[in-house]
Design an enzyme around this catalytic site. Structure first.
Site, PDB file in Angstrom:
ATOM      1  N   ASP A   1     -20.144 -11.452 -62.574  1.00 13.17           N
ATOM      2  CA  ASP A   1     -19.395 -10.203 -62.419  1.00 13.17           C
ATOM      3  C   ASP A   1     -18.623  -9.838 -63.678  1.00 13.17           C
ATOM      4  O   ASP A   1     -18.739  -8.715 -64.188  1.00 13.17           O
ATOM      5  CB  ASP A   1     -18.416 -10.318 -61.242  1.00 13.17           C
ATOM      6  CG  ASP A   1     -19.115 -10.377 -59.906  1.00 13.17           C
ATOM      7  OD1 ASP A   1     -20.074 -11.160 -59.775  1.00 13.17           O
ATOM      8  OD2 ASP A   1     -18.707  -9.658 -58.984  1.00 13.17           O
TER       9      ASP A   1
ATOM     10  N   ARG B   1      -3.461 -16.049 -57.896  1.00 14.07           N
ATOM     11  CA  ARG B   1      -3.361 -14.696 -58.433  1.00 14.07           C
ATOM     12  C   ARG B   1      -2.042 -14.397 -59.145  1.00 14.07           C
ATOM     13  O   ARG B   1      -2.035 -13.822 -60.228  1.00 14.07           O
ATOM     14  CB  ARG B   1      -3.593 -13.665 -57.320  1.00 14.07           C
ATOM     15  CG  ARG B   1      -5.006 -13.630 -56.763  1.00 14.07           C
ATOM     16  CD  ARG B   1      -6.023 -13.356 -57.839  1.00 14.07           C
ATOM     17  NE  ARG B   1      -7.352 -13.169 -57.284  1.00 14.07           N
ATOM     18  CZ  ARG B   1      -8.476 -13.597 -57.851  1.00 14.07           C
ATOM     19  NH1 ARG B   1      -8.397 -14.267 -58.994  1.00 14.07           N
ATOM     20  NH2 ARG B   1      -9.643 -13.374 -57.318  1.00 14.07           N
TER      21      ARG B   1
ATOM     22  N   ASP C   1      -4.744  -8.322 -57.901  1.00 20.07           N
ATOM     23  CA  ASP C   1      -4.358  -8.386 -59.306  1.00 20.07           C
ATOM     24  C   ASP C   1      -3.607  -7.124 -59.713  1.00 20.07           C
ATOM     25  O   ASP C   1      -2.602  -7.173 -60.416  1.00 20.07           O
ATOM     26  CB  ASP C   1      -5.608  -8.520 -60.192  1.00 20.07           C
ATOM     27  CG  ASP C   1      -6.480  -9.685 -59.775  1.00 20.07           C
ATOM     28  OD1 ASP C   1      -7.174  -9.556 -58.757  1.00 20.07           O
ATOM     29  OD2 ASP C   1      -6.446 -10.715 -60.463  1.00 20.07           O
TER      30      ASP C   1
ATOM     31  N   SER D   1     -21.024 -16.034 -55.131  1.00 26.77           N
ATOM     32  CA  SER D   1     -19.940 -16.057 -56.100  1.00 26.77           C
ATOM     33  C   SER D   1     -18.928 -17.125 -55.690  1.00 26.77           C
ATOM     34  O   SER D   1     -18.663 -17.304 -54.509  1.00 26.77           O
ATOM     35  CB  SER D   1     -19.264 -14.685 -56.152  1.00 26.77           C
ATOM     36  OG  SER D   1     -18.128 -14.710 -56.973  1.00 26.77           O
TER      37      SER D   1
END
Length: 406
Positions: free
Chosen positions: A17, A96, A125, A177
């Site tokens: 990605d 995060r 984010d 992923s």
């Protein structure tokens, strides 16, 4: 002119990605500085840097934030028994805030006009970026029609990577992923989007199969001070440094197949349905066990409500928010006397409590004993029963009059 649209700090992992996003940003005429926070993911750092520069990044920044991650976020989660929807130990969400704060520092230092990330739907984010620097401009390709209409799935990304000569680990056979850090590794996309598909055994990275775990159990002891894990004792070693302690529990949990979950979360878009979190699983069990010995029941009940709110705030990207800051002092206060040690057994995918002890214990063996009445007079409960029965008798009469059988 290359970079005529401005300078972007991209949260870059080196995966499919973000490698695609890097190439796409360069196509859109941005200059790109790549940023990667080391929060404990297993990575070939030299290869990641080489790939970023090969694709066209101006610079690759690799920031070791492992100890900060453990001390500031993982430990807070352990202290409040943080969990989302009863199962998910918040591995991605915990990282995060640390990543976003580190990245914003890098963006400021490098003079970037924008920050960018590969977040698909939740925007965790972005919320953190805008709280830390309200003036920053955010590029979110997966929410930009120019990007998502061109790349409608992972096969499109793989085609683009092949076209651009970008090496990737994802394949059409294994397109999922992974989000990896010290707290966990989660897996999504590809065949995993069907919640009824059993993931292949070779997918898991942080746990061996419980079926292949050692036949001999391992007994360990975890020591807590104010709700924080401060020491782990095994037959082989004693560890006190927070980062070393966390790494050790991950290794032991992996060896014994501890921490796998298969969940379907309520999230804004899509599924994240596979996760393994060895150290967090072991520590949560140990912490709950020691709290049972030392934490007042009413305080614990109130704290549990706050813990649920804290977990949801973190999951939704609101760590840097006034409501999380409001909750934190009460959560911290609840841990002032959570001191002691817990003995655990690790065996075939499970962690089991063998015993616990503390100088702060509220538990009294004498009070709890069924063989002794020296500290307790049973007749004293009569008033308690009488008072509580007043409303229950009324309820019983109402139900009887209504013909409802209880």
């Amino acid at each position: 002119m290359a970079g005529s649209k401005g300078k972007v700090c991209l949260a870059y992992s080196g995966g499919l990605d973000t490698s695609t996003i890097l190439a796409w940003l360069l196509e859109q005429d941005y200059e790109v500085v790549c940023y990667l926070a080391d929060v404990g993911q297993e990575e070939d750092w030299a290869s990641v840097e080489k790939k970023a520069l090969q694709i066209g990044a101006t610079k690759m920044i690799i920031d070791d934030l492992r100890k900060v991650f453990v001390d500031e976020l993982c430990w807070k989660a352990v202290q409040c028994n943080a969990v989302y929807e009863d199962q998910y130990l918040l591995g991605t969400s915990l990282a995060r805030p640390v990543i976003a704060r580190g990245m914003m520092k890098a963006a400021e230092k490098e003079g970037c006009d924008f920050v960018s990330h590969g977040c698909t739907g939740k925007g965790n984010d972005q919320l953190a970026y805008l709280t830390i620097n309200p003036a920053i401009k955010v590029i979110a390709p997966w929410r930009d029609p120019l990007f998502y209409e061109r790349f409608q799935g992972r096969n499109d990304l793989l085609d683009y990577a092949a076209e651009k000569g970008i090496p990737v680990t994802s394949t059409r056979a294994k397109p999922y992923s992974m989000d990896d850090n010290l707290a966990h590794c989660s897996y999504e996309a590809g065949m995993l989007e069907d919640p009824n598909v059993t993931p292949p055994e070779d997918m898991w990275t942080r746990t061996v199969s419980p079926l292949k775990a050692p036949d001999t159990p391992l007994d360990i002891t975890v020591h807590f001070d104010k709700g924080l894990p401060v020491k782990v004792v095994t037959p082989e070693k004693t560890v006190t440094d927070s980062l070393e302690l966390f790494i050790l529990l991950n290794a032991l949990g992996k060896e014994h197949g501890i921490g796998r979950i298969d969940i379907v979360e309520n999230r804004f878009i899509g599924l994240k349905s596979r996760d393994d979190a060895p150290a967090m699983t072991i520590l949560r069990l140990a912490h709950i066990s020691i709290e049972g010995l030392v934490l007042d029941g009413r305080v614990r009940s109130l704290r549990d409500n706050l813990s649920k709110q804290w977990s949801e705030l973190l999951y939704n990207g609101l760590y840097f928010s006034p409501e999380r800051a409001f909750l934190q002092p009460s959560l911290d206060f609840s841990q002032q006397r959570v001191n002691g040690e817990v003995r655990l057994r690790l065996y075939k995918g499970g962690a089991y409590v063998l015993g616990r002890t503390s100088q702060e214990k509220l538990y009294s063996e004498e009070d709890a004993s069924m063989d002794s009445l020296t500290t307790f007079d049973p007749s004293e409960t009569s008033g308690f029963i009488t008072i509580n029965a007043i409303r229950l008798k009324k309820y019983g009469l109402q139900m009887a009059e209504a013909g409802v059988e209880l």
